[in-house]
Design a protein around this motif. Structure first.
Motif, mmCIF file in Angstrom:
data_model
loop_
_atom_site.group_PDB
_atom_site.id
_atom_site.type_symbol
_atom_site.label_atom_id
_atom_site.label_comp_id
_atom_site.label_asym_id
_atom_site.label_seq_id
_atom_site.Cartn_x
_atom_site.Cartn_y
_atom_site.Cartn_z
ATOM 1 N N GLU A 103 -50.634 34.692 25.728
ATOM 2 C CA GLU A 103 -50.904 35.893 26.407
ATOM 3 C C GLU A 103 -52.001 36.752 25.603
ATOM 4 N N VAL A 104 -51.896 36.484 24.299
ATOM 5 C CA VAL A 104 -52.885 37.400 23.403
ATOM 6 C C VAL A 104 -54.369 36.635 23.512
ATOM 7 N N GLU A 105 -54.214 35.282 23.475
ATOM 8 C CA GLU A 105 -55.460 34.455 23.830
ATOM 9 C C GLU A 105 -56.020 34.726 25.199
ATOM 10 N N LYS A 106 -55.313 34.787 26.176
ATOM 11 C CA LYS A 106 -55.960 35.326 27.570
ATOM 12 C C LYS A 106 -56.521 36.592 27.405
ATOM 13 N N ALA A 107 -55.786 37.602 26.863
ATOM 14 C CA ALA A 107 -56.194 38.775 27.038
ATOM 15 C C ALA A 107 -57.689 39.012 26.177
ATOM 16 N N GLN A 108 -57.845 38.236 25.142
ATOM 17 C CA GLN A 108 -58.970 38.173 24.218
ATOM 18 C C GLN A 108 -59.970 37.483 24.950
ATOM 19 N N LEU A 109 -59.769 36.402 25.887
ATOM 20 C CA LEU A 109 -60.821 35.775 26.234
ATOM 21 C C LEU A 109 -61.337 36.780 27.499
ATOM 22 N N LYS A 111 -61.733 39.919 27.439
ATOM 23 C CA LYS A 111 -62.628 40.612 26.778
ATOM 24 C C LYS A 111 -64.041 40.018 26.157
ATOM 25 N N ILE A 112 -63.786 38.700 25.822
ATOM 26 C CA ILE A 112 -65.176 38.107 25.476
ATOM 27 C C ILE A 112 -66.142 37.875 26.636
ATOM 28 N N VAL A 116 -68.940 44.463 30.181
ATOM 29 C CA VAL A 116 -68.707 46.037 29.936
ATOM 30 C C VAL A 116 -68.025 46.149 28.719
ATOM 31 N N TYR A 117 -67.225 45.383 28.377
ATOM 32 C CA TYR A 117 -66.514 45.497 27.122
ATOM 33 C C TYR A 117 -67.508 45.392 25.958
ATOM 34 N N TRP A 118 -68.313 44.421 26.115
ATOM 35 C CA TRP A 118 -69.280 44.281 24.969
ATOM 36 C C TRP A 118 -70.253 45.458 24.755
ATOM 37 N N PHE A 119 -70.540 46.017 25.967
ATOM 38 C CA PHE A 119 -71.565 46.889 26.226
ATOM 39 C C PHE A 119 -70.847 48.224 25.882
ATOM 40 N N SER A 120 -69.839 48.551 26.107
ATOM 41 C CA SER A 120 -68.973 49.782 25.532
ATOM 42 C C SER A 120 -68.716 49.761 24.083
#
Length: 185
Positions: A103-109, A111-112, A116-120
C-alpha cells in the motif's frame, strides 16, 4: 518481505519433517538447507519486526497462562513450545505486513509519477528558502516564520510565484492545485 515470507513458509513447513529412512546425504542436505533458511530468517527478523511496527500490524501475543508476551515473527525461528501462535497465523501476519508495504509502495509510486506533487514540493522548498538560510546561519527561524514578518515574506514569495506561473501559462485549475499544496507549507 516477500522473500522473507517465502523463506518462513519453507522453514515452517519443513521444520517437523521426519527423515527416517533417508540416506545420510539426504539428511545432511536437508539440515544444511534448514540451517541456511534459519540464518536468512534471523538476519531478516529485525527488518520484519520494524516494518510490522511501522505499519502497526499486531504481532505481539500474550500467553493467557503465563502472561508472557511473544513476537510472532520471533517464534518462526525460536521454538514456540506451547504452540501458542499457529504457523498459519505467523504466515498471515507476514502477509499482512507485506500488504501494508505494498500500500505504501503504491502511494509513493503515485507521488513519484505525479508532476503536480514534484512541482508543489519544489515551490514549497523555494518558499521555505529564506527560513532555511536563517536556520543555517544559526538562528531559530520558527518564531520568525510564524511572525507577521515571516507571513509577509511568504505572501510576497507566493505572489511572485503565482506571477511566474501565470507567465509560464498555468491555467486557473493548475494554479489552484499548486496553491492547495502550498497552504500546508
Amino acid at each position: 518481505m516477500e522473500d522473507y515470507y517465502r523463506s518462513a513458509k519453507i522453514f515452517l513447513s519443513n521444520k517437523e519433517v521426519e527423515l527416517s529412512g533417508g540416506t545420510i546425504n539426504e539428511i545432511k542436505s536437508h539440515m544444511a538447507e534448514m540451517s541456511t533458511l534459519r540464518e536468512e530468517l534471523a538476519r531478516g527478523l529485525p527488518r520484519a519486526k520494524r516494518l510490522a511496527g511501522v505499519f502497526q500490524v499486531p504481532v505481539i501475543a500474550f500467553s493467557p497462562t503465563t502472561k508472557a508476551q511473544c513476537h510472532a515473527f520471533s517464534t518462526i525461528i525460536n521454538n514456540d513450545a506451547t504452540g501458542f501462535i499457529e504457523d498459519s497465523q505467523k504466515l498471515d501476519l507476514l502477509n499482512e505486513t507485506i500488504g501494508a508495504c505494498l500500500e505504501v509502495e503504491k502511494a509513493q509510486l503515485l507521488k513519484i509519477i505525479n508532476p503536480v506533487y514534484w512541482f508543489s514540493s519544489t515551490i514549497t522548498k523555494i518558499i521555505r528558502l529564506p527560513f532555511w538560510l536563517l536556520e543555517t546561519a544559526g538562528f531559530k527561524s520558527e518564531p520568525f516564520e510564524k511572525s507577521l514578518a515571516g507571513s509577509v515574506i511568504r505572501l510576497v514569495e507566493l505572489v511572485l510565484l503565482i506571477g511566474i506561473l501565470l507567465y509560464l501559462g498555468f491555467n486557473e485549475t493548475e494554479l489552484k492545485d499548486v496553491i492547495k499544496g502550498l497552504v500546508n507549507v
